[in-house]
Scaffold this motif. Structure first.
Motif, PDB file in Angstrom:
ATOM      1  N   SER A  52      48.504  78.093  51.846  1.00  0.00           N
ATOM      2  CA  SER A  52      49.064  77.107  52.645  1.00  0.00           C
ATOM      3  C   SER A  52      48.262  76.245  53.230  1.00  0.00           C
TER       4      SER A  52
ATOM      5  N   PRO B 198      48.703  74.966  56.742  1.00  0.00           N
ATOM      6  CA  PRO B 198      49.802  75.161  57.699  1.00  0.00           C
ATOM      7  C   PRO B 198      49.179  74.282  59.118  1.00  0.00           C
TER       8      PRO B 198
ATOM      9  N   ASP C 182      53.724  73.573  56.119  1.00  0.00           N
ATOM     10  CA  ASP C 182      52.786  73.446  55.096  1.00  0.00           C
ATOM     11  C   ASP C 182      52.597  71.714  54.717  1.00  0.00           C
TER      12      ASP C 182
END
Length: 164
Positions: free
Chosen positions: A26, A28, A72
């Motif tokens: 991801s 993030p 994300d």
């Protein structure tokens, strides 16, 4: 300024075991919302255990819960939501209103236990540290399979504001 209580310092330390939104990874970032105010951390690329160690400062006019959302970052589509939590700052504000001073360093003033109604993953302590009142929190993300965000809250008094 007459309604401003002070500034909340939010040190976003790290994420732990976040969901992999893009296959095994991801990108993030964290968003904090209070009323019409919004603050965002930087994006950490390719990580489900990101380290931000970033300080965000939020003006507080009343001690309402702060909404935290983790996303994300996507380049060609809408960012994917990776979970959310709520930061209840009332316990911190209550301790600040006691006007404590000159306690021994690292004195634990109070602790808040995780309950069904808060997002704490573990006990949270409000501590006197280096002349300041701080609160360490590990927040369990909701509406997602897994993930926790570690933050530290502090308070900044603003000269000329209403104050606590």
């Amino acid at each position: 300024m007459d309604r401003l209580l002070g500034l909340l310092s939010i040190r976003v330390q790290k994420g732990v075991n976040l969901v992999a939104a893009d296959i095994r990874r991801s990108d993030p970032y964290v968003v904090f919302r209070l009323g019409n105010q919004e603050l965002k951390t930087a994006v950490v690329k390719n990580s489900i255990n990101p380290v931000w160690d970033e300080v965000l400062t939020l003006p507080i006019f009343e001690p309402l819960p702060i909404k935290m959302e983790v996303y994300d970052k996507d380049t060609f589509s809408r960012d994917d939501k990776m979970g959310d939590a709520e930061l209840d700052i009332k316990p911190l504000v209550e301790v600040l209103r006691l006007r404590l001073d000159n306690l021994p360093n690292e004195t634990i003033i109070t602790t808040i236990k995780p309950t069904r109604t808060n997002c704490l993953a573990e006990e949270s302590s409000i501590t006197w540290s280096k002349g300041e009142v701080i609160q360490n929190m590990v927040l369990r993300l909701q509406n997602v399979v897994s993930g926790e965000i570690e933050v530290q809250l502090g308070w900044i008094n603003v000269p000329g504001s209403k104050g606590l």
